[in-house]
Design a protein around this motif. Structure first.
Motif, mmCIF file in Angstrom:
data_model
loop_
_atom_site.group_PDB
_atom_site.id
_atom_site.type_symbol
_atom_site.label_atom_id
_atom_site.label_comp_id
_atom_site.label_asym_id
_atom_site.label_seq_id
_atom_site.Cartn_x
_atom_site.Cartn_y
_atom_site.Cartn_z
ATOM 1 N N TYR A 174 0.841 -1.184 0.000
ATOM 2 C CA TYR A 174 0.000 0.000 0.000
ATOM 3 C C TYR A 174 0.883 1.244 0.000
ATOM 4 C CZ TYR A 174 0.808 0.635 5.016
ATOM 5 O OH TYR A 174 1.388 0.828 6.238
ATOM 6 N N VAL A 175 0.328 2.324 -0.485
ATOM 7 C CA VAL A 175 0.980 3.635 -0.483
ATOM 8 C C VAL A 175 -0.081 4.608 0.016
ATOM 9 C CG1 VAL A 175 2.106 5.411 -1.865
ATOM 10 C CG2 VAL A 175 2.369 3.004 -2.473
ATOM 11 N N ASP A 176 0.277 5.368 1.059
ATOM 12 C CA ASP A 176 -0.699 6.288 1.643
ATOM 13 C C ASP A 176 0.029 7.563 2.055
ATOM 14 O OD1 ASP A 176 -2.899 7.466 2.719
ATOM 15 O OD2 ASP A 176 -3.000 6.178 4.482
ATOM 16 N N GLY A 177 -0.078 8.599 1.230
ATOM 17 C CA GLY A 177 0.512 9.897 1.583
ATOM 18 C C GLY A 177 2.004 9.826 1.806
ATOM 19 N N GLU A 178 2.424 10.189 3.012
ATOM 20 C CA GLU A 178 3.845 10.284 3.344
ATOM 21 C C GLU A 178 4.484 8.952 3.707
ATOM 22 O OE1 GLU A 178 5.645 13.151 3.133
ATOM 23 O OE2 GLU A 178 3.836 14.048 2.304
ATOM 24 N N SER A 179 3.706 7.881 3.818
ATOM 25 C CA SER A 179 4.262 6.604 4.279
ATOM 26 C C SER A 179 5.150 5.947 3.230
ATOM 27 C CB SER A 179 3.140 5.645 4.661
ATOM 28 O OG SER A 179 2.383 5.310 3.516
ATOM 29 N N GLY A 180 4.991 6.292 1.955
ATOM 30 C CA GLY A 180 5.778 5.659 0.905
ATOM 31 C C GLY A 180 5.236 4.283 0.577
ATOM 32 N N TYR A 181 6.052 3.484 -0.049
ATOM 33 C CA TYR A 181 5.673 2.141 -0.478
ATOM 34 C C TYR A 181 5.931 1.169 0.670
ATOM 35 C CZ TYR A 181 5.663 -2.053 -3.456
ATOM 36 O OH TYR A 181 5.403 -3.263 -4.025
ATOM 37 N N VAL A 182 4.874 0.536 1.165
ATOM 38 C CA VAL A 182 4.982 -0.424 2.268
ATOM 39 C C VAL A 182 4.525 -1.776 1.732
ATOM 40 C CG1 VAL A 182 4.230 -1.015 4.598
ATOM 41 C CG2 VAL A 182 4.502 1.396 3.947
ATOM 42 N N ALA A 183 5.416 -2.778 1.814
ATOM 43 C CA ALA A 183 5.098 -4.079 1.241
ATOM 44 C C ALA A 183 5.285 -5.190 2.267
ATOM 45 C CB ALA A 183 6.001 -4.349 0.038
ATOM 46 N N GLU A 184 4.480 -6.241 2.133
ATOM 47 C CA GLU A 184 4.605 -7.447 2.940
ATOM 48 C C GLU A 184 4.725 -8.621 1.970
ATOM 49 O OE1 GLU A 184 2.066 -10.212 6.062
ATOM 50 O OE2 GLU A 184 1.225 -8.310 5.392
ATOM 51 N N VAL A 185 5.799 -9.396 2.111
ATOM 52 C CA VAL A 185 6.062 -10.521 1.212
ATOM 53 C C VAL A 185 5.770 -11.817 1.960
ATOM 54 C CG1 VAL A 185 7.796 -11.666 -0.228
ATOM 55 C CG2 VAL A 185 7.861 -9.185 0.063
ATOM 56 N N THR A 186 4.960 -12.684 1.351
ATOM 57 C CA THR A 186 4.643 -13.986 1.953
ATOM 58 C C THR A 186 4.851 -15.082 0.905
ATOM 59 O OG1 THR A 186 2.305 -13.768 1.355
ATOM 60 C CG2 THR A 186 2.945 -13.014 3.552
ATOM 61 N N TYR A 187 5.001 -16.312 1.405
ATOM 62 C CA TYR A 187 5.179 -17.470 0.527
ATOM 63 C C TYR A 187 4.155 -18.515 0.900
ATOM 64 C CZ TYR A 187 9.594 -15.271 -0.594
ATOM 65 O OH TYR A 187 10.540 -14.393 -0.997
ATOM 66 N N GLU A 188 3.567 -19.144 -0.092
ATOM 67 C CA GLU A 188 2.604 -20.216 0.134
ATOM 68 C C GLU A 188 3.187 -21.503 -0.444
ATOM 69 O OE1 GLU A 188 -1.095 -19.073 -1.656
ATOM 70 O OE2 GLU A 188 -1.256 -17.247 -0.454
ATOM 71 N N GLY A 189 3.042 -22.587 0.310
ATOM 72 C CA GLY A 189 3.542 -23.882 -0.150
ATOM 73 C C GLY A 189 4.937 -24.159 0.383
ATOM 74 N N GLU A 190 5.429 -25.353 0.100
ATOM 75 C CA GLU A 190 6.755 -25.794 0.530
ATOM 76 C C GLU A 190 7.666 -25.870 -0.693
ATOM 77 O OE1 GLU A 190 8.068 -26.671 3.573
ATOM 78 O OE2 GLU A 190 6.240 -25.818 4.437
ATOM 79 N N ALA A 191 8.914 -25.457 -0.493
ATOM 80 C CA ALA A 191 9.883 -25.552 -1.575
ATOM 81 C C ALA A 191 10.200 -27.016 -1.843
ATOM 82 C CB ALA A 191 11.151 -24.792 -1.206
#
Length: 139
Positions: A108-125
Motif C-alpha cells: 500500500y501507499v498512503d501519503g507520506e508513508s511511501g511504499y509499504v510491502a509485505e512478502v509472503t510465501y505459500e507452499g513448501e519448496a
C-alpha cells in the motif's frame, strides 16, 4: 602582258588574303566590388496573440486494474491487482517460483508513508532429487 597582269593580280589577291598577326589584349575589367543590399522590410503590425496556458483541474487519480496468467503447459502463474483512489493505493502481485512456492506481495501507499510491502510465501519448496545425465556410449 597578260601574264604580267595576271601575276600582279594574283600577288595583290594573295597579299590582301594574307592574315595579319593578331594583336590581342583582353578587355579591361573593373575590380569586383559587392555590397549586399540592405534589408528593407518592417515587421508586420499584427496584434500580439492573446494566448494563455491552459488550466487543468487537479483531480486525484482513481482506477482499478487487474490481470492474471496461469499457463499449465509452461508453468507460468502470475498476476497483479491494484486499486487507487486519490493518493491511497493498495494492491497485490504474485508469481509461481521454480521451487513450487507462490510468492505473494501485498502493498500500500498512503501519503507520506511511501511504499509499504509485505512478502509472503505459500507452499513448501520442493527440489527434485539429483539425476546425473546419462554418459554417452559410442559403439
Amino acid at each position: 602582258m597578260f601574264s604580267k597582269v595576271s601575276v600582279l593580280v594574283a600577288f595583290a589577291v594573295a597579299v590582301a588574303a594574307r592574315p595579319e598577326t593578331p594583336s590581342y589584349s583582353p578587355p579591361a575589367h573593373p575590380a569586383p566590388s559587392y555590397s549586399p543590399p540592405s534589408p528593407s522590410y518592417s515587421a508586420p503590425t499584427h496584434p500580439s496573440p492573446s494566448y494563455s496556458a491552459p488550466t487543468y483541474n487537479d483531480v486525484p487519480a482513481r482506477y482499478y486494474n487487474q490481470y492474471a496468467v496461469n499457463d499449465e503447459y509452461s508453468g507460468n502463474n502470475y498476476g497483479h491487482q491494484e486499486d487507487r483512489d486519490g493518493y491511497k493505493t493498495q494492491g497485490t502481485y504474485y508469481v509461481q517460483l521454480p521451487d513450487g512456492r507462490l510468492q505473494k506481495v501485498t502493498y500500500y501507499v498512503d501519503g507520506e508513508s511511501g511504499y509499504v510491502a509485505e512478502v509472503t510465501y505459500e507452499g513448501e519448496a520442493q527440489y527434485p532429487a539429483y539425476q546425473p545425465a546419462p554418459s554417452p556410449s559410442y559403439a
